[in-house]
Scaffold this motif. Structure first.
Motif, mmCIF file in Angstrom:
data_model
loop_
_atom_site.group_PDB
_atom_site.id
_atom_site.type_symbol
_atom_site.label_atom_id
_atom_site.label_comp_id
_atom_site.label_asym_id
_atom_site.label_seq_id
_atom_site.Cartn_x
_atom_site.Cartn_y
_atom_site.Cartn_z
ATOM 1 N N CYS A 1 36.778 112.909 34.511
ATOM 2 C CA CYS A 1 37.093 113.679 33.295
ATOM 3 C C CYS A 1 35.983 114.658 32.952
ATOM 4 C CB CYS A 1 37.328 112.723 32.120
ATOM 5 S SG CYS A 1 38.912 111.891 32.201
ATOM 6 N N PHE A 2 34.728 114.230 33.135
ATOM 7 C CA PHE A 2 33.606 115.092 32.790
ATOM 8 C C PHE A 2 33.562 116.322 33.694
ATOM 9 C CE2 PHE A 2 29.201 116.511 32.635
ATOM 10 C CZ PHE A 2 28.887 116.380 31.290
ATOM 11 N N PHE A 3 33.566 116.096 34.993
ATOM 12 C CA PHE A 3 33.439 117.218 35.922
ATOM 13 C C PHE A 3 34.779 117.913 36.187
ATOM 14 C CE2 PHE A 3 29.543 114.888 36.634
ATOM 15 C CZ PHE A 3 28.617 115.912 36.705
ATOM 16 N N GLY A 4 35.884 117.226 35.860
ATOM 17 C CA GLY A 4 37.183 117.882 35.946
ATOM 18 C C GLY A 4 37.286 119.046 34.980
ATOM 19 N N ALA A 5 36.527 118.960 33.886
ATOM 20 C CA ALA A 5 36.517 120.056 32.910
ATOM 21 C C ALA A 5 36.013 121.345 33.544
ATOM 22 C CB ALA A 5 35.643 119.680 31.711
ATOM 23 N N TYR A 6 35.068 121.225 34.481
ATOM 24 C CA TYR A 6 34.562 122.424 35.156
ATOM 25 C C TYR A 6 35.683 123.152 35.882
ATOM 26 C CZ TYR A 6 29.684 121.111 34.330
ATOM 27 O OH TYR A 6 28.483 120.826 33.750
ATOM 28 N N PHE A 7 36.582 122.378 36.488
ATOM 29 C CA PHE A 7 37.682 122.975 37.246
ATOM 30 C C PHE A 7 38.639 123.728 36.333
ATOM 31 C CE2 PHE A 7 41.904 122.811 39.223
ATOM 32 C CZ PHE A 7 41.627 123.396 40.443
ATOM 33 N N LEU A 8 38.932 123.157 35.167
ATOM 34 C CA LEU A 8 39.910 123.742 34.259
ATOM 35 C C LEU A 8 39.322 124.839 33.364
ATOM 36 C CD1 LEU A 8 41.785 120.494 33.142
ATOM 37 C CD2 LEU A 8 42.558 122.205 34.797
ATOM 38 N N VAL A 9 38.025 124.738 33.070
ATOM 39 C CA VAL A 9 37.431 125.612 32.060
ATOM 40 C C VAL A 9 36.619 126.766 32.648
ATOM 41 C CG1 VAL A 9 35.841 125.634 30.067
ATOM 42 C CG2 VAL A 9 37.406 123.721 30.387
ATOM 43 N N ILE B 1 31.887 122.879 40.574
ATOM 44 C CA ILE B 1 31.193 121.684 40.081
ATOM 45 C C ILE B 1 32.178 120.529 39.913
ATOM 46 C CG2 ILE B 1 29.843 120.788 38.110
ATOM 47 C CD1 ILE B 1 28.604 123.553 37.827
ATOM 48 N N VAL B 2 33.483 120.832 40.019
ATOM 49 C CA VAL B 2 34.507 119.790 39.996
ATOM 50 C C VAL B 2 34.288 118.780 41.127
ATOM 51 C CG1 VAL B 2 36.226 120.928 41.489
ATOM 52 C CG2 VAL B 2 36.984 119.390 39.661
ATOM 53 N N GLY B 3 33.460 119.136 42.093
ATOM 54 C CA GLY B 3 33.079 118.157 43.125
ATOM 55 C C GLY B 3 32.517 116.891 42.509
ATOM 56 N N GLY B 4 31.889 117.021 41.344
ATOM 57 C CA GLY B 4 31.367 115.854 40.633
ATOM 58 C C GLY B 4 32.457 114.949 40.099
ATOM 59 N N ALA B 5 33.705 115.453 40.061
ATOM 60 C CA ALA B 5 34.850 114.629 39.658
ATOM 61 C C ALA B 5 35.512 113.981 40.874
ATOM 62 C CB ALA B 5 35.878 115.483 38.915
ATOM 63 N N ILE B 6 35.649 114.751 41.958
ATOM 64 C CA ILE B 6 36.433 114.300 43.113
ATOM 65 C C ILE B 6 35.651 113.345 44.016
ATOM 66 C CG2 ILE B 6 37.768 115.036 45.120
ATOM 67 C CD1 ILE B 6 38.917 115.921 42.406
ATOM 68 N N VAL B 7 34.438 113.739 44.404
ATOM 69 C CA VAL B 7 33.679 112.930 45.372
ATOM 70 C C VAL B 7 33.337 111.544 44.833
ATOM 71 C CG1 VAL B 7 31.600 112.823 46.809
ATOM 72 C CG2 VAL B 7 32.800 115.005 46.523
ATOM 73 N N PRO B 8 32.837 111.404 43.580
ATOM 74 C CA PRO B 8 32.568 110.053 43.067
ATOM 75 C C PRO B 8 33.827 109.184 43.006
ATOM 76 C CG PRO B 8 31.445 111.665 41.728
ATOM 77 C CD PRO B 8 32.374 112.426 42.625
ATOM 78 N N LEU B 9 34.977 109.797 42.663
ATOM 79 C CA LEU B 9 36.221 109.020 42.610
ATOM 80 C C LEU B 9 36.579 108.504 44.003
ATOM 81 C CD1 LEU B 9 38.393 108.163 40.547
ATOM 82 C CD2 LEU B 9 39.725 110.155 41.268
ATOM 83 N N LEU B 10 36.429 109.369 45.014
ATOM 84 C CA LEU B 10 36.677 108.936 46.401
ATOM 85 C C LEU B 10 35.701 107.845 46.816
ATOM 86 C CD1 LEU B 10 37.324 112.393 48.138
ATOM 87 C CD2 LEU B 10 39.021 110.643 47.530
ATOM 88 N N GLN B 11 34.442 107.991 46.399
ATOM 89 C CA GLN B 11 33.459 106.969 46.731
ATOM 90 C C GLN B 11 33.771 105.659 45.998
ATOM 91 O OE1 GLN B 11 29.417 108.322 46.945
ATOM 92 N NE2 GLN B 11 28.565 106.262 46.887
ATOM 93 N N GLY B 12 34.329 105.755 44.786
ATOM 94 C CA GLY B 12 34.741 104.559 44.063
ATOM 95 C C GLY B 12 35.835 103.810 44.798
#
Length: 425
Positions: A67-75, A380-391
């Motif tokens: 949610c935090f880094f997903g904002a970068y993608f949308l905003v 910077i949305v990479g901060g949303a996608i990569v950690p989720l994949l690592q989770g």
């Protein structure tokens, strides 16, 4: 007369005045870099805290970063257009006000003890940080010569790292020190969730105060920071979009992977250091060790700022990414103190990556610089996608093996630094 001493003195005076104005602007901007580094790093404390409070899996806990880094993608793209219209200073003030509102929303989220409300508050907070990033990074890039842009951005980003160094202690004392033993009981969960109220209300007040200060400051106005030569080059090459520049397009991928790797490592540090075969630390104690990870990034940026005055930024980037990848690999293959200090040492080599990739990707974009900055911030949305994949990998393969994902990210960054960052001629 063109060569008169009076006119020469006048030009020298204007240059000196401009230099002083730029120095004042850079000093003022360091407070912003500190604040968003501090806030972003607090996510690394929120993750284990809310994971315990709401009994979350690793995948569910990584929704915080999503949610935090997903904002970068949308905003990012709308923010880039807004900053281009309002100017850098008003863009900064707008970002601060939005971030302040996001921090304030933590109060009702904690009061209700609802995980989805925390995620919504994080999204609003991150939207404000995104606007700040879109405005402040290219502004720093423009406050001086293109040759020293990487060095200058690394210097201001060092204060971003100072914020990330201080934040773990702040979070450990005010948040994680009360997280031990959290269970599924609603009243207990609510009591634990409320521990975030004070820290985020304090941050809300500080951000609002900074917005007032930046509204009042007299900062240099830079309408379009492209030189005549840059414009001629862009027109000659027939470029109509920033992404038509190969080094910008590849730099966007590099930012995506770098932020993903950095955030993934930071997000899993507390849990990684809590593993019995690594260090077996309690959450509050492990959180304090995150300071070494981010402290290394701070030191590395000060050192990197000086090194890149002498050595090409791309070469420094490639070297650092190579060493970072090797250190993560060592953390995967070892245990105990070796694994612990290997993963913490990655911060030192992460240090220069974001600002260096950012400035290299913005080279020679001319009038497409604002658009290019928007694309880089979107990445910077990479901060949303990569950690989720690592989770997901951590839930299925184990937390240690899951670190292979950052290794793959660093491999691409080595390539970008050595070859992909050079503008096509």
């Amino acid at each position: 007369m063109a060569g008169s001493p009076m006119m020469s003195d006048s030009r020298a005076g204007l240059a000196a005045s401009k230099g002083e104005g730029h120095r004042f602007a850079l000093v003022s901007l360091t407070s912003l870099f500190f604040m968003w580094g501090f806030i972003t790093c607090l996510n690394d404390i929120l993750i284990p805290h809310l994971k315990a409070v709401f009994s979350l899996s690793y995948t569910e806990a990584m929704l915080i970063q999503f949610c935090f880094f997903g904002a970068y993608f949308l905003v990012s793209i709308p923010a880039g257009k807004m900053v281009k219209k309002l100017g850098y200073q008003k863009g900064i003030v707008t970002g601060l006000l939005i971030a302040s509102a996001g921090c304030a929303l933590f109060y009702p989220a904690a009061d209700q003890a609802i995980y989805s409300l925390f995620l919504a508050a994080l999204f609003v907070l991150a939207s404000g940080i995104t606007v700040l990033q879109v405005a402040a990074n290219p502004y720093v890039n423009a406050l001086g010569s293109a040759e020293t842009a990487s060095s200058r951005l690394n210097l201001t980003q060092a204060f971003n790292a100072l914020g990330t160094t201080v934040a773990p202690y702040f979070g450990a004392v005010l948040i994680l020190s009360v997280a031990a033993g959290a269970g599924s009981d609603l009243s207990h969960a609510q009591a634990e969730a409320e521990q975030v109220k004070l820290p985020y209300l304090m941050l809300s007040a500080m951000l609002a105060m900074l917005a007032v200060i930046f509204y009042q400051l007299k900062l240099p106005v830079i309408a379009e920071h492209a030189s005549g030569d840059d414009r001629d080059m862009v027109e000659h090459l027939g470029k109509t979009s920033a992404l038509q520049h190969r080094h910008l397009a590849m730099g966007t991928v590099a930012i995506f992977l770098y932020v993903g790797a950095e955030v993934s490592i930071g997000s899993f540090l507390v849990n990684f250091l809590g593993e019995p075969h690594i260090a077996g630390l309690e959450e509050a104690d492990a959180a304090k060790y995150i300071t070494y990870y981010w402290g290394g990034a701070m030191i590395g940026r000060f050192v990197g700022s000086a090194v890149m005055q002498k050595i090409a930024a791309g070469k420094v980037l490639g070297f650092n990414a190579l060493v970072a990848g090797l250190l993560v690999t060592l953390a995967i293959l070892s245990s105990g103190q070796i694994a612990m200090w290997s993963i913490l040492a990655v911060g030192l080599f992460n240090s220069i990556m974001f600002p260096t990739i950012f400035s290299l990707a913005l080279q020679k974009l001319g009038p497409h610089t604002s658009q290019g900055s928007g694309w880089l911030c979107l990445a910077i949305v990479g901060g949303a996608i990569v950690p989720l994949l690592q989770g997901v990998m951590a839930d299925s393969l184990g937390i240690q093996v899951a670190f292979i994902l950052p290794v793959l990210c660093y491999s691409y960054i080595v390539f970008y630094g050595v070859k992909g960052s050079y503008p096509a001629v």
